[in-house]
Design an enzyme around this catalytic site. Structure first.
Site, PDB file in Angstrom:
ATOM      1  N   ARG A  29       0.835  -1.207   0.000  1.00 49.50           N
ATOM      2  CA  ARG A  29       0.000   0.000   0.000  1.00 49.50           C
ATOM      3  C   ARG A  29       0.868   1.255   0.000  1.00 49.50           C
ATOM      4  O   ARG A  29       1.883   1.321   0.706  1.00 49.50           O
ATOM      5  CB  ARG A  29      -0.924   0.002   1.220  1.00 49.50           C
ATOM      6  CG  ARG A  29      -1.991  -1.077   1.120  1.00 49.50           C
ATOM      7  CD  ARG A  29      -2.976  -0.967   2.276  1.00 49.50           C
ATOM      8  NE  ARG A  29      -3.800  -2.160   2.353  1.00 49.50           N
ATOM      9  CZ  ARG A  29      -4.920  -2.363   1.661  1.00 49.50           C
ATOM     10  NH1 ARG A  29      -5.359  -1.431   0.831  1.00 49.50           N
ATOM     11  NH2 ARG A  29      -5.599  -3.483   1.785  1.00 49.50           N
ATOM     12  N   ILE A  31       2.111   4.826   0.909  1.00 48.13           N
ATOM     13  CA  ILE A  31       2.135   5.471   2.227  1.00 48.13           C
ATOM     14  C   ILE A  31       1.270   6.738   2.250  1.00 48.13           C
ATOM     15  O   ILE A  31       0.816   7.170   3.307  1.00 48.13           O
ATOM     16  CB  ILE A  31       3.603   5.769   2.627  1.00 48.13           C
ATOM     17  CG1 ILE A  31       3.749   5.841   4.134  1.00 48.13           C
ATOM     18  CG2 ILE A  31       4.146   7.010   1.958  1.00 48.13           C
ATOM     19  CD1 ILE A  31       5.190   5.754   4.617  1.00 48.13           C
ATOM     20  N   ASN A  88       4.400   6.619 -13.741  1.00 50.96           N
ATOM     21  CA  ASN A  88       5.013   7.918 -13.987  1.00 50.96           C
ATOM     22  C   ASN A  88       6.445   7.726 -14.457  1.00 50.96           C
ATOM     23  O   ASN A  88       7.144   6.828 -13.989  1.00 50.96           O
ATOM     24  CB  ASN A  88       5.010   8.747 -12.700  1.00 50.96           C
ATOM     25  CG  ASN A  88       3.599   9.059 -12.219  1.00 50.96           C
ATOM     26  OD1 ASN A  88       2.706   9.314 -13.026  1.00 50.96           O
ATOM     27  ND2 ASN A  88       3.390   9.032 -10.913  1.00 50.96           N
ATOM     28  N   HIS A 101       7.438   1.301 -10.963  1.00 51.85           N
ATOM     29  CA  HIS A 101       6.281   0.897 -10.163  1.00 51.85           C
ATOM     30  C   HIS A 101       4.995   1.280 -10.861  1.00 51.85           C
ATOM     31  O   HIS A 101       4.917   2.282 -11.564  1.00 51.85           O
ATOM     32  CB  HIS A 101       6.326   1.526  -8.761  1.00 51.85           C
ATOM     33  CG  HIS A 101       6.514   3.008  -8.757  1.00 51.85           C
ATOM     34  ND1 HIS A 101       7.748   3.593  -8.933  1.00 51.85           N
ATOM     35  CD2 HIS A 101       5.627   4.019  -8.599  1.00 51.85           C
ATOM     36  CE1 HIS A 101       7.613   4.917  -8.885  1.00 51.85           C
ATOM     37  NE2 HIS A 101       6.337   5.194  -8.696  1.00 51.85           N
ATOM     38  N   MET A 102       4.010   0.448 -10.643  1.00 53.57           N
ATOM     39  CA  MET A 102       2.684   0.659 -11.192  1.00 53.57           C
ATOM     40  C   MET A 102       1.784   1.053 -10.023  1.00 53.57           C
ATOM     41  O   MET A 102       1.775   0.372  -8.995  1.00 53.57           O
ATOM     42  CB  MET A 102       2.244  -0.687 -11.777  1.00 53.57           C
ATOM     43  CG  MET A 102       1.018  -0.707 -12.599  1.00 53.57           C
ATOM     44  SD  MET A 102       0.747  -2.440 -13.118  1.00 53.57           S
ATOM     45  CE  MET A 102       1.372  -2.403 -14.766  1.00 53.57           C
TER      46      MET A 102
HETATM   47  P1  5GP Z   1       5.960   8.203  -8.112  1.00 51.93           P
HETATM   48  O1  5GP Z   1       5.683   9.648  -7.848  1.00 51.93           O
HETATM   49  O2  5GP Z   1       7.439   7.909  -8.159  1.00 51.93           O
HETATM   50  O3  5GP Z   1       5.227   7.656  -9.301  1.00 51.93           O
HETATM   51  O4  5GP Z   1       5.329   7.411  -6.901  1.00 51.93           O
HETATM   52  C1  5GP Z   1       6.031   7.104  -5.744  1.00 51.93           C
HETATM   53  C2  5GP Z   1       5.008   6.705  -4.711  1.00 51.93           C
HETATM   54  O5  5GP Z   1       5.680   6.078  -3.643  1.00 51.93           O
HETATM   55  C3  5GP Z   1       4.220   7.879  -4.117  1.00 51.93           C
HETATM   56  O6  5GP Z   1       2.829   7.697  -4.345  1.00 51.93           O
HETATM   57  C4  5GP Z   1       4.574   7.842  -2.630  1.00 51.93           C
HETATM   58  O7  5GP Z   1       3.495   8.171  -1.793  1.00 51.93           O
HETATM   59  C5  5GP Z   1       5.042   6.407  -2.443  1.00 51.93           C
HETATM   60  N1  5GP Z   1       6.034   6.242  -1.394  1.00 51.93           N
HETATM   61  C6  5GP Z   1       7.146   6.995  -1.195  1.00 51.93           C
HETATM   62  N2  5GP Z   1       7.848   6.541  -0.146  1.00 51.93           N
HETATM   63  C7  5GP Z   1       7.157   5.459   0.327  1.00 51.93           C
HETATM   64  C8  5GP Z   1       7.388   4.563   1.417  1.00 51.93           C
HETATM   65  O8  5GP Z   1       8.349   4.644   2.150  1.00 51.93           O
HETATM   66  N3  5GP Z   1       6.464   3.578   1.601  1.00 51.93           N
HETATM   67  C9  5GP Z   1       5.371   3.445   0.787  1.00 51.93           C
HETATM   68  N4  5GP Z   1       4.540   2.436   1.056  1.00 51.93           N
HETATM   69  N5  5GP Z   1       5.132   4.281  -0.241  1.00 51.93           N
HETATM   70  C10 5GP Z   1       6.011   5.268  -0.472  1.00 51.93           C
END
Ligand code: 5GP
Length: 115
Positions: A29, A31, A88, A101-102
């Site tokens: 999930r 965060i 992204n 990541h998806m």
């Molecule tokens: P991005 O912006 O790279 O597509 O998405 C990264 C995602 O990772 C964000 O939605 C952010 O909330 C999530 N995220 C960042 N750090 C952590 C973490 O330590 N644990 C979890 N579960 N999600 C994280």
């Protein structure tokens, strides 16, 4: 393996709410959830971003990411109403974590165009 926050989650160096795991894939999930269901589905191997994907080399793995998304959508009961998958890429794409990541987002009406 690199030292993104996601590789630390894979290595269990930091905690996460893990909802699915195989030899190749981890799902947990987000965060900071942006919807009632917000799960991140990642390959365990390090692929920093979409432009590092090699279709020939990674085809099977990408298939497994989509299979996991479909399976989790059913498990979270968002498959019938619908959901959104987001990947992204880079700065303008809004990527913060450089480990592919998806995002599986569901449980509310999504808007278009995205922000
Ligand atoms: P991005 O912006 O790279 O597509 O998405 C990264 C995602 O990772 C964000 O939605 C952010 O909330 C999530 N995220 C960042 N750090 C952590 C973490 O330590 N644990 C979890 N579960 N999600 C994280």
């Amino acid at each position: 393996m690199g030292d993104t926050i996601f590789s630390k989650i894979i290595k269990r160096e930091i905690p996460a709410d893990i909802v699915y795991e195989t030899d190749d894939i981890l799902a947990f999930r987000d965060i900071r959830p942006q919807a009632p269901v917000h799960i991140l589905i990642i390959p365990k191997i390090e692929i920093p971003k979409i432009t590092d994907i090699d279709g020939n080399k990674h085809a099977q793995l990408l298939g497994k990411l989509f299979d996991a998304a479909n399976m989790l959508a059913k498990e979270m009961k968002i498959d019938e109403d619908g959901f959104r998958l987001v990947l992204n890429c880079g700065n303008n794409g809004g990527q913060d974590v450089y480990h592919l990541h998806m995002h599986l987002l569901g449980g509310r009406q999504m808007k278009w165009p995205p922000g």
